[in-house]
Scaffold this active site. Structure first.
Site, PDB file in Angstrom:
ATOM      1  N   HIS A 235      -3.527  -6.124   0.999  1.00  0.00           N
ATOM      2  CA  HIS A 235      -2.689  -6.236   2.614  1.00  0.00           C
ATOM      3  C   HIS A 235      -2.563  -7.376   2.618  1.00  0.00           C
ATOM      4  CE1 HIS A 235      -2.449  -1.602   4.175  1.00  0.00           C
ATOM      5  NE2 HIS A 235      -3.777  -1.722   3.294  1.00  0.00           N
TER       6      HIS A 235
ATOM      7  N   GLU B  61      -0.556  -8.841   4.742  1.00  0.00           N
ATOM      8  CA  GLU B  61      -0.444  -8.417   6.602  1.00  0.00           C
ATOM      9  C   GLU B  61      -2.152  -8.655   7.607  1.00  0.00           C
ATOM     10  OE1 GLU B  61      -0.712  -6.216   4.805  1.00  0.00           O
ATOM     11  OE2 GLU B  61      -1.004  -4.073   5.880  1.00  0.00           O
TER      12      GLU B  61
ATOM     13  N   CYS C  29       1.077  -1.368   0.122  1.00  0.00           N
ATOM     14  CA  CYS C  29       0.333  -0.108  -0.085  1.00  0.00           C
ATOM     15  C   CYS C  29       1.059   1.425  -0.040  1.00  0.00           C
ATOM     16  CB  CYS C  29      -0.673   0.305   1.121  1.00  0.00           C
ATOM     17  SG  CYS C  29      -2.077   1.062   1.093  1.00  0.00           S
TER      18      CYS C  29
END
Lengths: 80, 234
Positions: free
Chosen positions: B204, B206, B87
């Site tokens: 994302h 994560e 990002c």
């Protein structure tokens, strides 16, 4: 001395903000508006630099930081 | 393995990345403050996390790109170290010229925070080795400026070098117009450099790397990194 810098998206890059502003102007009845491009305006105050130097320095500022040459173009005006 | 997670003023996904490396992968991780100038040989992988470095002033990533740590990141990348930009981290890598192209405002002008589907276009990178080519992953995005742009020459080069790693797609993998959330050219959601050791992606991984969160697709990215590092004997 003052540098005025106008940063705009290149014509090949779509400008969704400009599109939205165009539509809003149409909604206000300004039907003559064909297109709007939204950009940035920066004023840079300069000290202790000669005019011809200033122009070159400001150009370098644009190339390295103030504009992204991948998507943006810029125009410089030096005043004072 | 030791991961360095670079923290810029305004990073806000650094904690999530740290959690995944430490608690999910059970590997070592440090936060690396952006003023750091030398990283030595400490890290096998650097992560540039998401967030709003320097408040997105001027352009996303434009100011973070000149943080002292970025010279060390560039050196690390040049020497073949693995760099993952997520990002805002991707935006910083673009501004730094470590990856080609740029991102502009989403075509809808809205900040979009939701799950999207990604098609793995290249499974032969250190970041996607645990995926199949054509596999569809579900990952969240959360950005206002994710509309990837590159001029036609750059785009042709990316395609011919197979540097497009992820494309936004429908759940079945089709590249429909509705599946492209932000207007990215050629549905591009993630790209790598020609050498394959630098990856930038808007979604994302994560945020979806463990079962308790209801989605583990993101873990495949991190598992791929570990496999790649183990494979090259680091």
């Amino acid at each position: 001395m003052k540098a005025k810098i106008f940063v705009t998206l290149k014509s090949a890059v779509l400008d969704p903000q400009g599109k939205a502003v165009t539509q809003a102007l149409h909604a206000l009845g300004f039907n003559e508006v064909r297109d709007v491009r939204v950009g940035k305006f920066l004023e840079v105050q300069l000290n202790g630099v000669r005019r011809e130097e200033a122009e070159a320095h400001v150009r370098e500022m644009c190339e390295r930081l103030l504009a992204n040459p991948v998507i943006e173009q810029y125009r410089i005006e030096i005043e004072g | 393995m030791r991961f360095g997670i670079v923290r810029f003023p305004g990073s806000n996904c650094d904690g999530d990345c740290y959690h995944v490396v430490k608690e999910v992968l059970r590997e070592e991780a440090d936060f690396v403050w952006h003023k750091e100038e030398a990283l030595g040989q400490r890290y096998q992988c650097l992560i540039l996390p998401g967030g709003f470095s320097y408040g997105d002033y001027l352009r996303t990533g434009a100011i973070a790109r000149f943080s002292p740590v970025m010279r060390a990141v560039e050196r690390f990348a040049k020497e073949g170290g693995l760099v993952l930009g997520i990002c805002n981290g991707f935006q910083i890598l673009l501004e730094a010229g470590l990856l080609p192209g740029a991102v502009v405002r989403n075509r809808t002008l809205q900040f979009i925070c939701r799950d999207v589907h990604l098609r793995v276009e290249n499974a032969e990178t250190p970041f996607t080795g645990s995926c199949r080519k054509g596999e569809v992953l579900r990952l969240p995005i959360a950005h206002g400026d994710g509309n990837y742009f590159a001029d036609p020459e750059t785009l042709a080069e990316l395609e011919s070098n197979r540097q497009v790693v992820f494309r936004y797609c429908a759940p079945e993998g089709d590249l429909t117009e509705e599946a492209n959330p932000n207007g990215s050219v050629s549905h591009i959601a993630g790209i790598c450099n020609a050498e394959r050791n630098v990856l930038g992606m808007m979604p994302h991984p994560e945020r979806c790397a463990e079962a308790i969160l209801g989605n583990e697709d993101g873990r495949k990215i991190f598992a791929s990194i570990l496999n790649a590092l183990a494979g090259c004997g680091v």
